[in-house]
Structures are given as C-alpha cells and as structure tokens.
Design a protein around this motif. Sequence first.
Motif, PDB file in Angstrom:
ATOM      1  N   LYS A   1      44.858  44.992  49.735  1.00 42.07           N
ATOM      2  CA  LYS A   1      45.641  43.800  49.408  1.00 42.07           C
ATOM      3  C   LYS A   1      44.988  43.058  48.249  1.00 42.07           C
ATOM      4  N   VAL A   2      45.813  42.677  47.277  1.00 49.09           N
ATOM      5  CA  VAL A   2      45.321  41.860  46.177  1.00 49.09           C
ATOM      6  C   VAL A   2      45.347  40.402  46.624  1.00 49.09           C
ATOM      7  N   GLU A   3      44.180  39.777  46.650  1.00 48.41           N
ATOM      8  CA  GLU A   3      44.087  38.380  47.093  1.00 48.41           C
ATOM      9  C   GLU A   3      44.502  37.425  45.972  1.00 48.41           C
ATOM     10  N   ALA A   4      44.126  37.778  44.733  1.00 50.65           N
ATOM     11  CA  ALA A   4      44.448  36.889  43.606  1.00 50.65           C
ATOM     12  C   ALA A   4      44.331  37.660  42.305  1.00 50.65           C
ATOM     13  N   VAL A   5      45.028  37.158  41.276  1.00 46.32           N
ATOM     14  CA  VAL A   5      44.893  37.688  39.917  1.00 46.32           C
ATOM     15  C   VAL A   5      44.453  36.527  39.035  1.00 46.32           C
ATOM     16  N   HIS A   6      43.290  36.695  38.386  1.00 47.10           N
ATOM     17  CA  HIS A   6      42.777  35.656  37.484  1.00 47.10           C
ATOM     18  C   HIS A   6      42.886  36.162  36.048  1.00 47.10           C
ATOM     19  N   TYR A   7      43.604  35.423  35.218  1.00 42.92           N
ATOM     20  CA  TYR A   7      43.810  35.846  33.833  1.00 42.92           C
ATOM     21  C   TYR A   7      42.731  35.267  32.928  1.00 42.92           C
ATOM     22  N   GLY A   8      42.262  36.100  31.989  1.00 42.32           N
ATOM     23  CA  GLY A   8      41.288  35.635  31.006  1.00 42.32           C
ATOM     24  C   GLY A   8      41.744  35.988  29.608  1.00 42.32           C
ATOM     25  N   GLU A   9      40.984  35.579  28.622  1.00 41.49           N
ATOM     26  CA  GLU A   9      41.393  35.843  27.231  1.00 41.49           C
ATOM     27  C   GLU A   9      41.227  37.305  26.854  1.00 41.49           C
ATOM     28  N   GLU A  10      40.145  37.923  27.309  1.00 42.11           N
ATOM     29  CA  GLU A  10      39.888  39.312  26.926  1.00 42.11           C
ATOM     30  C   GLU A  10      39.991  40.284  28.088  1.00 42.11           C
ATOM     31  N   THR A  11      39.761  39.804  29.280  1.00 42.38           N
ATOM     32  CA  THR A  11      39.903  40.652  30.471  1.00 42.38           C
ATOM     33  C   THR A  11      40.559  39.826  31.585  1.00 42.38           C
ATOM     34  N   HIS A  12      41.117  40.532  32.540  1.00 39.80           N
ATOM     35  CA  HIS A  12      41.679  39.884  33.730  1.00 39.80           C
ATOM     36  C   HIS A  12      40.895  40.361  34.948  1.00 39.80           C
ATOM     37  N   GLU A  13      40.868  39.530  35.976  1.00 46.20           N
ATOM     38  CA  GLU A  13      40.170  39.898  37.209  1.00 46.20           C
ATOM     39  C   GLU A  13      41.168  40.014  38.360  1.00 46.20           C
ATOM     40  N   ILE A  14      41.020  41.110  39.103  1.00 42.02           N
ATOM     41  CA  ILE A  14      41.832  41.327  40.298  1.00 42.02           C
ATOM     42  C   ILE A  14      40.896  41.138  41.495  1.00 42.02           C
ATOM     43  N   ILE A  15      41.202  40.168  42.328  1.00 39.10           N
ATOM     44  CA  ILE A  15      40.348  39.889  43.490  1.00 39.10           C
ATOM     45  C   ILE A  15      40.902  40.622  44.704  1.00 39.10           C
ATOM     46  N   LEU A  16      40.127  41.560  45.222  1.00 41.50           N
ATOM     47  CA  LEU A  16      40.492  42.296  46.429  1.00 41.50           C
ATOM     48  C   LEU A  16      39.727  41.703  47.603  1.00 41.50           C
ATOM     49  N   GLU A  17      39.927  42.238  48.793  1.00 44.90           N
ATOM     50  CA  GLU A  17      39.304  41.633  49.980  1.00 44.90           C
ATOM     51  C   GLU A  17      37.777  41.634  49.884  1.00 44.90           C
ATOM     52  N   ASN A  18      37.220  42.742  49.425  1.00 45.44           N
ATOM     53  CA  ASN A  18      35.761  42.836  49.434  1.00 45.44           C
ATOM     54  C   ASN A  18      35.140  43.049  48.061  1.00 45.44           C
ATOM     55  N   GLU A  19      35.953  42.981  47.032  1.00 45.60           N
ATOM     56  CA  GLU A  19      35.377  43.206  45.698  1.00 45.60           C
ATOM     57  C   GLU A  19      36.255  42.605  44.608  1.00 45.60           C
ATOM     58  N   LYS A  20      35.730  42.648  43.418  1.00 44.57           N
ATOM     59  CA  LYS A  20      36.412  42.122  42.249  1.00 44.57           C
ATOM     60  C   LYS A  20      36.527  43.254  41.228  1.00 44.57           C
ATOM     61  N   VAL A  21      37.723  43.427  40.662  1.00 43.18           N
ATOM     62  CA  VAL A  21      37.952  44.469  39.668  1.00 43.18           C
ATOM     63  C   VAL A  21      38.267  43.794  38.333  1.00 43.18           C
ATOM     64  N   THR A  22      37.583  44.237  37.276  1.00 41.77           N
ATOM     65  CA  THR A  22      37.837  43.706  35.930  1.00 41.77           C
ATOM     66  C   THR A  22      38.656  44.718  35.143  1.00 41.77           C
ATOM     67  N   THR A  23      39.626  44.231  34.389  1.00 37.27           N
ATOM     68  CA  THR A  23      40.480  45.155  33.640  1.00 37.27           C
ATOM     69  C   THR A  23      40.939  44.526  32.329  1.00 37.27           C
ATOM     70  N   ALA A  24      41.180  45.387  31.342  1.00 37.14           N
ATOM     71  CA  ALA A  24      41.729  44.891  30.073  1.00 37.14           C
ATOM     72  C   ALA A  24      43.185  44.479  30.261  1.00 37.14           C
ATOM     73  N   CYS A  25      43.942  45.308  30.980  1.00 41.59           N
ATOM     74  CA  CYS A  25      45.380  45.069  31.131  1.00 41.59           C
ATOM     75  C   CYS A  25      45.812  45.167  32.585  1.00 41.59           C
ATOM     76  N   VAL A  26      46.785  44.331  32.945  1.00 42.41           N
ATOM     77  CA  VAL A  26      47.371  44.349  34.286  1.00 42.41           C
ATOM     78  C   VAL A  26      48.849  44.679  34.176  1.00 42.41           C
ATOM     79  N   VAL A  27      49.303  45.600  35.023  1.00 43.95           N
ATOM     80  CA  VAL A  27      50.737  45.886  35.153  1.00 43.95           C
ATOM     81  C   VAL A  27      51.155  45.468  36.561  1.00 43.95           C
ATOM     82  N   ILE A  28      52.078  44.513  36.646  1.00 41.14           N
ATOM     83  CA  ILE A  28      52.562  44.065  37.957  1.00 41.14           C
ATOM     84  C   ILE A  28      53.857  44.798  38.264  1.00 41.14           C
ATOM     85  N   ALA A  29      53.808  45.596  39.345  1.00 30.75           N
ATOM     86  CA  ALA A  29      54.932  46.469  39.702  1.00 30.75           C
ATOM     87  C   ALA A  29      55.197  46.382  41.205  1.00 30.75           C
ATOM     88  N   VAL A  30      55.140  45.154  41.735  1.00 30.59           N
ATOM     89  CA  VAL A  30      55.172  45.002  43.204  1.00 30.59           C
ATOM     90  C   VAL A  30      56.564  44.855  43.803  1.00 30.59           C
TER      91      VAL A  30
END
Length: 423
Positions: A132-161
Amino acid sequence: MTYDVVVIGGGPSGLMAAITAGRNGAKTLLIEKGNKLGRKLAISGGGRCNVTNVLPDDELIAHIPGNGRFLYSAFSIFNNASIIEYFESLGVQLKEEDKGRMFPVSDSAKTVVSTLVRQLDVHGVDQRLNTKVEAVHYGEETHEIILENEKVTTACVVIAVGGKSVPNTGSQGQGYAWAKKAGHTITELYPTEVPMTSNEKFIQDKTLQGLSLRDVEITALKPNGKPIQSHRWDILFTHQGLSGPAALRLSQFVVKALKKFKTDTIDVTIDCFPDEGEQQIIDKLMKQAKNSPNKSVKQVWKSLLPERYLLFIMDQIDLDPSTTYHHLKKKNVIELSHLVKSFTMKVNGTLSIEKAFITGGGVSLKEIVPNEMASKFMDRLYFCGEILDIHGYTGGFNITAAFSTGFVAGLHAANRSAEDGQV
C-alpha cells in the motif's frame, strides 16, 4: 530504493506503463496494493478479456463518449492496431467477434494477464504486490513514494490506480488525493456502464427477471418526450431494473438527465424491431394470424418475440393469449405493435459507482499534456487509465484507452528520466 520510474497500480494501464518504461531502459518499479496484477483485466469481457476493438480511430473515439477526442494524440502513438500487433508479437493470437471486439483465441483473460506479467520480468521491472502506498511526496528533481515500511525515491511517477468502480479489484479512488496534492482538479465522479434501476411494479414483482431481448434499441427521453440518446444491442431485465450491453451504454445518459432535469425518473423506451415501422409490424401480425386462423395468437406470434415478453406485452393491453384470428380485433394488433416498438418504463437511477464497470469523471484533461500523459502542473508526474476523466462503452473501448494512455505515460516517463541520466 531509487528508481527512474515508479508506476502505482497494476491494472491494464499500469501494466502497460511499467512494461513500456522498462522496455525503454528505465529502472522501473510497479506497485500494486492487491495480491494479483491485472485483476480488472482478468474479469473483463466475461473472463475472456476484450483486449481492444478494431473500429477505425474516429469510430473508436465516438464509442468513448467521455472525452474520447482527447485520445487522438495517444492513438497516433499507440492505437488499437498497435495493441493487436503487440499481443500477436508475444504469441497471443486474437480473433474478431461482433461489433469489432477482439478476444484472445484462447477465450481466457489469463492468457493476456500472464503474457503482460511475463513482460514485466523480461524488461526487468521490479514488482511489489500487497503493498500500500501511504503517501506521495513531490519534489523538484525527485519524488518520494512512502510505503508501509520504506521510502522509495524516483525521478518519475505514473499514477495508474483506476477510478472508484469495481473496488474488489483494488480500485478505490485513492489516486484522486495524490492528483489533488499536485494541484489537479477532479471532475465530478459518477457511475457509467452500470445497471439501471426502476420501481416499476413489473420490475419489483420480478415478472421479467432474467429475460434477455436481443438486438433491441433503447432510448432515454427528456421530460418533454424528445430523445436524449439511443443504443442498439441486447438488454437484460433484472430484479432491480435493466442491464445488458445496451442498457449499460445508456446508463450514463440517464445519470446525467436525472441530475440535469432535477427529476426522480426518466422514461426509457424499448423498441424490439428497430428496422421496421409500426405499420410493417401490424401487417406482419395480421398476416400470421390470418394464415393460421384456428391457432391462438400466442402460438402464432411466439416466433417474433421471447414468449415471456410477448405474454407480458399482451397482458398490458388485456389481450387474451388464447384468442384466435376469428376473434382478434385490429385495435389490439395496433396497440400490441405500438408497445413492441415503444414500450416505455420509468428508470429512477442506477446502481452505485462501486457497482459500475467504469467511473465517469476524474483528473481534468485540461491539466494533462495529451501526447505525453504528463501533468501540466508537476514535472515528472504522469497519469493513465481510468483515473483520467475518460470513459467509454463496454466492447473493448475502455481497455484500448487504458493500454494507449499507459503506453504513452510509460514511454514519456522513461524518456524524461533518461534526460538526466540515472537518479
């Protein structure tokens, strides 16, 4: 963990986005909160998976009444012909059925889903199920996807839910909040491709429950009696109202009309012989009765209509089914042909959005770049599939829109992340 592209949602658009991003060299992660990928694909087309429709682009777009014109750009990149070519290149043979619908020759949605899941592995896409994705935090150069037990950093996010329809496939509308956080507008949500409900006594009494009428035309009427929209295909009477493909297609127009005219019910007419006029039917009924003057009209006419519906219509005009030609009144034949051409029932709404096949409304398309599926407000953010304010009729049109927008979103997310090299 760090990725070039993170796709949230493992439905048809998300699968296509993740595969396309991976195929174009992006280090990609696909996140799905359920325990299976492609759950809505697996139940589509009655479990056979109607992967696309072969109609030409203009007709295809006409079958996507919810902002289909927005898809011209996406279709110029990846359209129904591309979808067919894609699956056949992977060994999934397709066949065409009525109204341009394309199904796998295997008649099994599992063939389609398993092929797509294999492609994730072929292109090195990481997969997280039951996540489950707990939250999506947007940044200028990267975005953060907050999961239950970890944080994922990514250049691009595709929302397809997806939207809010068929929540048992995992689509519960959680993506709208992430879109709003990026500054997007969510247009009003409403059910489409959904069974219609009615309080008519014959519906409540289940008189016609389970009865199908083939190749009929049903029309929703304005309060002044003028037509709003017609659809020709099959209908099914249910214990709550009307279903079947023609009724499902009409449902969104009923939803909008009830609201627009501020009324409790909308009249819907059923025409069992769309290619014939009333006089032709009168002549046919009279001729058949005259040719078998000693037989009951029920016996003579039952080849024209399903017997239950014929008896129901005869009951509406107090015509005794055992009547023979000798006692048949022309007035009854005129009344019967009128009802066969234009039986009117009141519809008071539809089942809930959760019971709908497709969600109407979603992320406003004015805020999306049509040939990239990119957000106009947030760099490196993409949307695809049913979360967008796009909806079509059943018959392969929604899946075509999902695959097309997914391909475009995945392609441009991969290209965007490659512009900066690895994150």
